[in-house]
Design a protein around this motif. Structure first.
Motif, short mmCIF file in Angstrom:
data_model
loop_
_atom_site.label_atom_id
_atom_site.label_comp_id
_atom_site.label_asym_id
_atom_site.label_seq_id
_atom_site.Cartn_x
_atom_site.Cartn_y
_atom_site.Cartn_z
N ALA A 142 0.75 -1.12 0.01
CA ALA A 142 0.11 -0.04 0.03
C ALA A 142 0.91 1.10 -0.11
O ALA A 142 0.62 2.32 -0.77
CB ALA A 142 -0.99 -0.11 1.23
N GLU A 145 2.62 1.64 -3.38
CA GLU A 145 1.23 2.10 -4.40
C GLU A 145 0.89 3.57 -4.02
O GLU A 145 0.85 4.38 -5.11
CB GLU A 145 -0.05 1.34 -4.19
N TYR A 146 1.03 4.04 -2.76
CA TYR A 146 0.94 5.37 -2.51
C TYR A 146 2.06 6.23 -3.06
O TYR A 146 1.72 7.43 -3.81
CB TYR A 146 0.45 5.41 -0.94
N LYS A 147 3.16 5.79 -2.83
CA LYS A 147 4.27 6.68 -3.38
C LYS A 147 4.37 6.81 -4.79
O LYS A 147 4.81 7.74 -5.48
CB LYS A 147 5.59 5.84 -2.84
N LEU A 151 -2.50 5.14 -5.39
CA LEU A 151 -3.35 4.82 -4.32
C LEU A 151 -3.69 6.25 -3.43
O LEU A 151 -2.24 6.92 -3.39
CB LEU A 151 -2.79 3.70 -3.13
N GLY A 152 -4.77 6.63 -3.22
CA GLY A 152 -4.83 8.11 -2.59
C GLY A 152 -4.44 8.04 -1.30
O GLY A 152 -4.48 6.77 -0.51
N ALA A 153 -4.41 8.93 -0.53
CA ALA A 153 -4.12 9.08 0.80
C ALA A 153 -5.25 8.80 1.69
O ALA A 153 -5.07 7.95 2.84
CB ALA A 153 -3.59 10.46 1.26
N LYS A 155 -7.51 6.30 1.09
CA LYS A 155 -7.37 4.90 0.75
C LYS A 155 -6.40 4.14 1.73
O LYS A 155 -6.47 3.04 2.37
CB LYS A 155 -7.32 4.29 -0.69
N LEU A 156 -5.08 4.83 1.35
CA LEU A 156 -4.10 4.47 2.36
C LEU A 156 -4.39 4.70 4.01
O LEU A 156 -3.96 3.35 4.79
CB LEU A 156 -2.88 5.35 2.17
#
Length: 188
Positions: A142, A145-147, A151-153, A155-156
């Protein structure tokens, strides 16, 4: 602590299993078990046995007593001499934790409830230690994927909170099925 289950491993600070250790096992193998029908000898890191140690066990591996079973655990069968390997039934297992990152990535890329349910069925098959590895793999995946911007903040944060809940339940010794359900709720 069963008297008929014996683990053989390298001595502390030793790089290999020594011939003396295996000679002791060879002698003990002919003694009848105390409680069970068989004595089981598990050699951890068998591929670290010195050549002399492997040769010392050849006759016993070739014609083991009916009441003795030997399990040789090794990361590479090539570490065992051919004559030892020829007397074994080889069972290859996938590397520990290999599928955890793959399953975590599938969970993160799930677009439908059906995809999440399929992953949930796989999670329910995991043992508790594997679930601990899975929770860690989900966190790492996760974050990656965020970096990468996939993936949005929000959802993280949802996934992170779900993994926190799962870890809390792990501490309370609830079933693996229940914990996998808690993990899945982080993706819904």
């Amino acid at each position: 602590m069963h008297p008929d289950l014996v683990f053989i491993e390298r001595e502390p600070d030793a790089k290999e299993i020594k011939v003396g250790q295996m000679r002791a096992v060879r002698s003990r193998a002919f003694v009848l078990p105390n409680e069970a029908e068989r004595s089981v000898y598990v050699v951890r890191d068998a591929d670290t046995m010195r050549l002399e140690a492997q040769n010392a066990m050849l006759k016993v591996f070739e014609e083991p007593p009916a009441h003795a079973m030997f399990i040789l655990l090794c990361s590479s069968a090539e570490g065992l001499i051919a004559t030892v390997r020829s007397r074994c039934v080889e069972i290859s297992l996938p590397p520990k934790g290999r599928e955890m990152p793959e399953l975590a990535a599938r969970l993160l890329s799930s677009k439908t409830g059906y995809d999440i349910m399929k992953a949930a069925l796989e999670l329910e098959k995991l043992t508790r230690p594997e679930l601990v590895d899975m929770i860690s793999a989900i966190r790492e995946c996760a974050l990656r994927e965020y970096k990468a911007g996939r993936l949005g903040a929000e959802k993280l944060a949802q996934i992170s909170a779900g993994m926190d809940r799962a870890e809390k339940f792990m501490a309370h010794n609830v079933s693996a099925g229940y914990i996998s359900g808690v993990v899945m709720t982080a993706f819904i």
